[in-house]
Design a protein around this motif. Structure first.
Motif, PDB file in Angstrom:
ATOM      1  N   ASP A 157       0.845  -1.192   0.000  1.00  0.00           N
ATOM      2  CA  ASP A 157       0.000   0.000   0.000  1.00  0.00           C
ATOM      3  C   ASP A 157       0.882   1.244   0.000  1.00  0.00           C
ATOM      4  O   ASP A 157       1.758   1.396   0.843  1.00  0.00           O
ATOM      5  CB  ASP A 157      -0.907   0.002   1.236  1.00  0.00           C
ATOM      6  N   THR A 158       0.675   2.115  -0.963  1.00  0.00           N
ATOM      7  CA  THR A 158       1.521   3.305  -1.121  1.00  0.00           C
ATOM      8  C   THR A 158       0.955   4.534  -0.403  1.00  0.00           C
ATOM      9  O   THR A 158       1.549   5.607  -0.474  1.00  0.00           O
ATOM     10  CB  THR A 158       1.695   3.635  -2.604  1.00  0.00           C
ATOM     11  N   GLN A 159      -0.185   4.400   0.275  1.00  0.00           N
ATOM     12  CA  GLN A 159      -0.777   5.544   0.957  1.00  0.00           C
ATOM     13  C   GLN A 159       0.070   5.935   2.165  1.00  0.00           C
ATOM     14  O   GLN A 159       0.790   5.120   2.729  1.00  0.00           O
ATOM     15  CB  GLN A 159      -2.206   5.216   1.404  1.00  0.00           C
ATOM     16  N   MET A 160      -0.035   7.197   2.555  1.00  0.00           N
ATOM     17  CA  MET A 160       0.739   7.724   3.668  1.00  0.00           C
ATOM     18  C   MET A 160      -0.197   8.261   4.748  1.00  0.00           C
ATOM     19  O   MET A 160      -1.258   8.795   4.458  1.00  0.00           O
ATOM     20  CB  MET A 160       1.678   8.838   3.193  1.00  0.00           C
ATOM     21  N   ILE A 161       0.215   8.115   5.992  1.00  0.00           N
ATOM     22  CA  ILE A 161      -0.518   8.649   7.140  1.00  0.00           C
ATOM     23  C   ILE A 161       0.456   9.507   7.944  1.00  0.00           C
ATOM     24  O   ILE A 161       1.395   8.989   8.550  1.00  0.00           O
ATOM     25  CB  ILE A 161      -1.079   7.526   8.025  1.00  0.00           C
ATOM     26  N   ASN A 162       0.245  10.813   7.900  1.00  0.00           N
ATOM     27  CA  ASN A 162       1.149  11.751   8.592  1.00  0.00           C
ATOM     28  C   ASN A 162       2.612  11.523   8.208  1.00  0.00           C
ATOM     29  O   ASN A 162       3.504  11.539   9.060  1.00  0.00           O
ATOM     30  CB  ASN A 162       0.989  11.652  10.106  1.00  0.00           C
ATOM     31  N   GLY A 163       2.846  11.271   6.937  1.00  0.00           N
ATOM     32  CA  GLY A 163       4.202  11.069   6.456  1.00  0.00           C
ATOM     33  C   GLY A 163       4.756   9.684   6.681  1.00  0.00           C
ATOM     34  O   GLY A 163       5.909   9.427   6.361  1.00  0.00           O
ATOM     35  N   ARG A 174      -0.927  -3.708  14.531  1.00  0.00           N
ATOM     36  CA  ARG A 174      -0.866  -5.169  14.628  1.00  0.00           C
ATOM     37  C   ARG A 174      -2.230  -5.852  14.659  1.00  0.00           C
ATOM     38  O   ARG A 174      -2.474  -6.773  13.903  1.00  0.00           O
ATOM     39  CB  ARG A 174      -0.041  -5.604  15.847  1.00  0.00           C
ATOM     40  N   THR A 175      -3.126  -5.462  15.521  1.00  0.00           N
ATOM     41  CA  THR A 175      -4.434  -6.110  15.616  1.00  0.00           C
ATOM     42  C   THR A 175      -5.537  -5.115  15.283  1.00  0.00           C
ATOM     43  O   THR A 175      -5.437  -3.927  15.594  1.00  0.00           O
ATOM     44  CB  THR A 175      -4.672  -6.668  17.031  1.00  0.00           C
ATOM     45  N   ASN A 176      -6.592  -5.631  14.631  1.00  0.00           N
ATOM     46  CA  ASN A 176      -7.744  -4.803  14.245  1.00  0.00           C
ATOM     47  C   ASN A 176      -7.336  -3.675  13.302  1.00  0.00           C
ATOM     48  O   ASN A 176      -7.904  -2.578  13.343  1.00  0.00           O
ATOM     49  CB  ASN A 176      -8.425  -4.225  15.482  1.00  0.00           C
ATOM     50  N   THR A 177      -6.357  -3.958  12.431  1.00  0.00           N
ATOM     51  CA  THR A 177      -5.878  -2.924  11.508  1.00  0.00           C
ATOM     52  C   THR A 177      -6.951  -2.499  10.518  1.00  0.00           C
ATOM     53  O   THR A 177      -6.960  -1.351  10.072  1.00  0.00           O
ATOM     54  CB  THR A 177      -4.656  -3.437  10.724  1.00  0.00           C
ATOM     55  N   HIS A 178      -7.867  -3.417  10.166  1.00  0.00           N
ATOM     56  CA  HIS A 178      -8.916  -3.086   9.194  1.00  0.00           C
ATOM     57  C   HIS A 178      -9.841  -1.993   9.710  1.00  0.00           C
ATOM     58  O   HIS A 178     -10.530  -1.340   8.921  1.00  0.00           O
ATOM     59  CB  HIS A 178      -9.727  -4.337   8.851  1.00  0.00           C
ATOM     60  N   ARG A 179      -9.859  -1.781  11.020  1.00  0.00           N
ATOM     61  CA  ARG A 179     -10.665  -0.692  11.566  1.00  0.00           C
ATOM     62  C   ARG A 179      -9.860   0.603  11.683  1.00  0.00           C
ATOM     63  O   ARG A 179     -10.344   1.681  11.316  1.00  0.00           O
ATOM     64  CB  ARG A 179     -11.201  -1.065  12.958  1.00  0.00           C
ATOM     65  N   PHE A 180      -8.625   0.498  12.182  1.00  0.00           N
ATOM     66  CA  PHE A 180      -7.850   1.698  12.479  1.00  0.00           C
ATOM     67  C   PHE A 180      -7.284   2.367  11.234  1.00  0.00           C
ATOM     68  O   PHE A 180      -7.257   3.604  11.160  1.00  0.00           O
ATOM     69  CB  PHE A 180      -6.720   1.369  13.460  1.00  0.00           C
ATOM     70  N   ILE A 181      -6.800   1.594  10.267  1.00  0.00           N
ATOM     71  CA  ILE A 181      -6.182   2.196   9.080  1.00  0.00           C
ATOM     72  C   ILE A 181      -7.152   3.121   8.349  1.00  0.00           C
ATOM     73  O   ILE A 181      -6.805   4.274   8.044  1.00  0.00           O
ATOM     74  CB  ILE A 181      -5.634   1.111   8.132  1.00  0.00           C
ATOM     75  N   PRO A 182      -8.391   2.688   8.035  1.00  0.00           N
ATOM     76  CA  PRO A 182      -9.332   3.628   7.391  1.00  0.00           C
ATOM     77  C   PRO A 182      -9.611   4.859   8.253  1.00  0.00           C
ATOM     78  O   PRO A 182      -9.758   5.966   7.726  1.00  0.00           O
ATOM     79  CB  PRO A 182     -10.599   2.782   7.198  1.00  0.00           C
ATOM     80  N   GLN A 186      -8.759   8.825   7.157  1.00  0.00           N
ATOM     81  CA  GLN A 186      -9.759   9.892   7.118  1.00  0.00           C
ATOM     82  C   GLN A 186      -9.274  11.153   7.825  1.00  0.00           C
ATOM     83  O   GLN A 186      -9.764  12.248   7.556  1.00  0.00           O
ATOM     84  CB  GLN A 186     -11.055   9.406   7.771  1.00  0.00           C
ATOM     85  N   ASN A 187      -8.323  10.978   8.742  1.00  0.00           N
ATOM     86  CA  ASN A 187      -7.694  12.106   9.436  1.00  0.00           C
ATOM     87  C   ASN A 187      -8.713  12.967  10.186  1.00  0.00           C
ATOM     88  O   ASN A 187      -8.619  14.202  10.199  1.00  0.00           O
ATOM     89  CB  ASN A 187      -6.903  12.968   8.451  1.00  0.00           C
ATOM     90  N   LYS A 188      -9.676  12.326  10.836  1.00  0.00           N
ATOM     91  CA  LYS A 188     -10.668  13.051  11.626  1.00  0.00           C
ATOM     92  C   LYS A 188     -10.207  13.132  13.077  1.00  0.00           C
ATOM     93  O   LYS A 188      -9.671  12.175  13.626  1.00  0.00           O
ATOM     94  CB  LYS A 188     -12.022  12.341  11.551  1.00  0.00           C
ATOM     95  N   LYS A 189     -10.459  14.285  13.687  1.00  0.00           N
ATOM     96  CA  LYS A 189     -10.093  14.474  15.084  1.00  0.00           C
ATOM     97  C   LYS A 189     -11.058  13.737  16.009  1.00  0.00           C
ATOM     98  O   LYS A 189     -10.677  13.311  17.100  1.00  0.00           O
ATOM     99  CB  LYS A 189     -10.087  15.968  15.430  1.00  0.00           C
ATOM    100  N   SER A 292      -8.089   9.297  17.749  1.00  0.00           N
ATOM    101  CA  SER A 292      -7.129  10.379  17.518  1.00  0.00           C
ATOM    102  C   SER A 292      -5.917  10.225  18.434  1.00  0.00           C
ATOM    103  O   SER A 292      -4.768  10.408  18.000  1.00  0.00           O
ATOM    104  CB  SER A 292      -7.806  11.731  17.757  1.00  0.00           C
ATOM    105  N   PHE A 293      -6.178   9.875  19.704  1.00  0.00           N
ATOM    106  CA  PHE A 293      -5.072   9.626  20.633  1.00  0.00           C
ATOM    107  C   PHE A 293      -4.189   8.487  20.123  1.00  0.00           C
ATOM    108  O   PHE A 293      -2.957   8.561  20.188  1.00  0.00           O
ATOM    109  CB  PHE A 293      -5.608   9.260  22.013  1.00  0.00           C
ATOM    110  N   TYR A 294      -4.834   7.439  19.630  1.00  0.00           N
ATOM    111  CA  TYR A 294      -4.081   6.262  19.195  1.00  0.00           C
ATOM    112  C   TYR A 294      -3.257   6.553  17.949  1.00  0.00           C
ATOM    113  O   TYR A 294      -2.131   6.075  17.815  1.00  0.00           O
ATOM    114  CB  TYR A 294      -5.033   5.101  18.945  1.00  0.00           C
TER     115      TYR A 294
END
Length: 370
Positions: A157-163, A174-182, A186-189, A292-294
């Motif tokens: 995956d070539t997408q970037m998250i905060n660089g 590591r776990t539950n990545t399918h929830r956290f990555i999207p 989205q970069n929502k606070k 957001s904290f995570y």
């Protein structure tokens, strides 16, 4: 990686000298002058990282070429049944195992040039991984229990998250990545996290957000003590009356005793409602900002690991293919670091709960003295 005078810095294009301050990219292993790396702000080959690029030094290239020439020059003196080898000098056939010993079952490490067996995946001297087809599928990340299919789906995956690359973020989550990555993309606070709502600050400890977890536990504890302080007389009267008459209340309460109990209960109900309400509000706040904290925590882990590796940190583990500990490659070492610092912790929320109970009892006893 062995850096010699034939190697050049990819930024200034000057050869490295023995006295130069050299840093190595933790992603691909490319060496730079520290000043050049800092001036550029990133690896000179950062545009190749998404394709899995790994730097190969001139020494490594020469050694690989020598090995290829050596392999191509070895004669195949095998007979028709492919079970024996023929030695033309003695006009004799040898058993396969004997022939292997005769022609040598040794090779040289692609990293330190030490003589090692052809059958081992790692050098017994420097620990570098070898180009051994027998162990082509060996992955130290999976062998140490730090890899899974959830992470592997983001490898390309070539997408970037905060660089940071999505693959690196997945290695920390590591776990539950399918929830956290999207959610991170989205970069929502503000977003909703049911786990954080039901478990509150203990969820933050579970995801290794120790600072945020300690802050919210402290806030909740302070609020409860503040409310208990306001209603201290009502709570004290209720508890004293209850402990003095609880047997009568459960066995055969009189109407006057029941009425007094009801009046005292009504007096402490506002305190109970305030405590429940404040706990609910804190849980809602945690649920809204947990993602957001995570995300912030994951980025901090990536920055810290890269900084530690640039400063020369090592991650030595017991290699299951060898009898002693051996350093891993830069890429594998980085993944192991990320796996260790990321992921989840079952013991952390349990420890936080026990510590909170101890602190609550100590503070309650201190307050009761006044």
């Amino acid at each position: 990686m062995i850096i010699n005078s034939n190697e050049k810095c990819p930024v200034c294009n000057n050869n490295f000298a023995q006295e130069d301050d050299v840093v190595v990219c933790p992603k691909c292993g490319t060496p730079h002058h520290r000043a050049c790396y800092n001036s550029l702000g990133h690896c000179a080959n950062s545009d190749k990282h998404s394709s899995g690029f790994e730097y190969i030094s001139n020494a490594d290239n020469n050694e690989l070429n020598n090995e290829e020439d050596k392999v191509s020059s070895e004669p195949d003196y095998s007979d028709t049944d492919n079970q024996n080898y023929y030695n033309p000098q003695s006009s004799e056939y040898y058993n396969r195992s004997t022939a292997q010993d005769a022609y040598g079952n040794k090779t040289k490490c692609t990293q330190c040039n030490a003589e090692i067996s052809k059958d081992v995946p790692f050098c017994s001297h420097c620990g570098a991984r070898q180009n051994n087809a027998q162990y082509g599928d060996y992955n130290p990340i999976n062998n140490f229990g730090l890899g899974n299919t959830e992470q592997q789906q983001y490898e390309n995956d070539t997408q970037m998250i905060n660089g940071k690359s999505v693959a690196d973020v997945a290695n920390v989550v590591r776990t539950n990545t399918h929830r956290f990555i999207p959610k991170f993309l989205q970069n929502k606070k503000i977003s909703w996290n049911w786990g954080a709502f039901f478990f509150g600050a203990y969820y933050l400890f579970f995801r290794k957000m120790y600072k945020q977890g300690a802050i919210f536990l402290s806030i909740n504890l302070i609020v409860q003590f503040f409310i208990n302080g306001i209603y201290s007389k009502e709570i004290s009267d209720f508890m004293s009356f209850f402990y003095a008459n609880y047997q009568t209340l459960y066995s055969n309460p009189s109407s006057s005793l029941a009425s007094e109990m009801t009046a005292l209960s009504n007096a402490v109900m506002p305190a109970m409602y305030l405590i429940l309400g404040s706990t609910l509000i804190i849980s809602v706040i945690i649920a809204l900002f947990a993602d957001s904290f995570y995300k912030t925590r994951v980025i901090e882990v990536l920055d810290k690991v890269d900084h530690n590796l640039q400063e020369g940190a090592s991650f030595n583990v017991l290699n299951p293919m060898m009898n002693d500990a051996a350093p891993l490659s830069q890429a594998d070492m980085r993944k192991l670091y990320l796996g260790k610092m990321g992921g989840t912790s079952i013991l952390s929320p349990i420890a936080a709960y026990c510590i909170l109970n101890i602190v609550t009892r100590i503070v309650s006893q201190i307050i009761s003295l006044f």
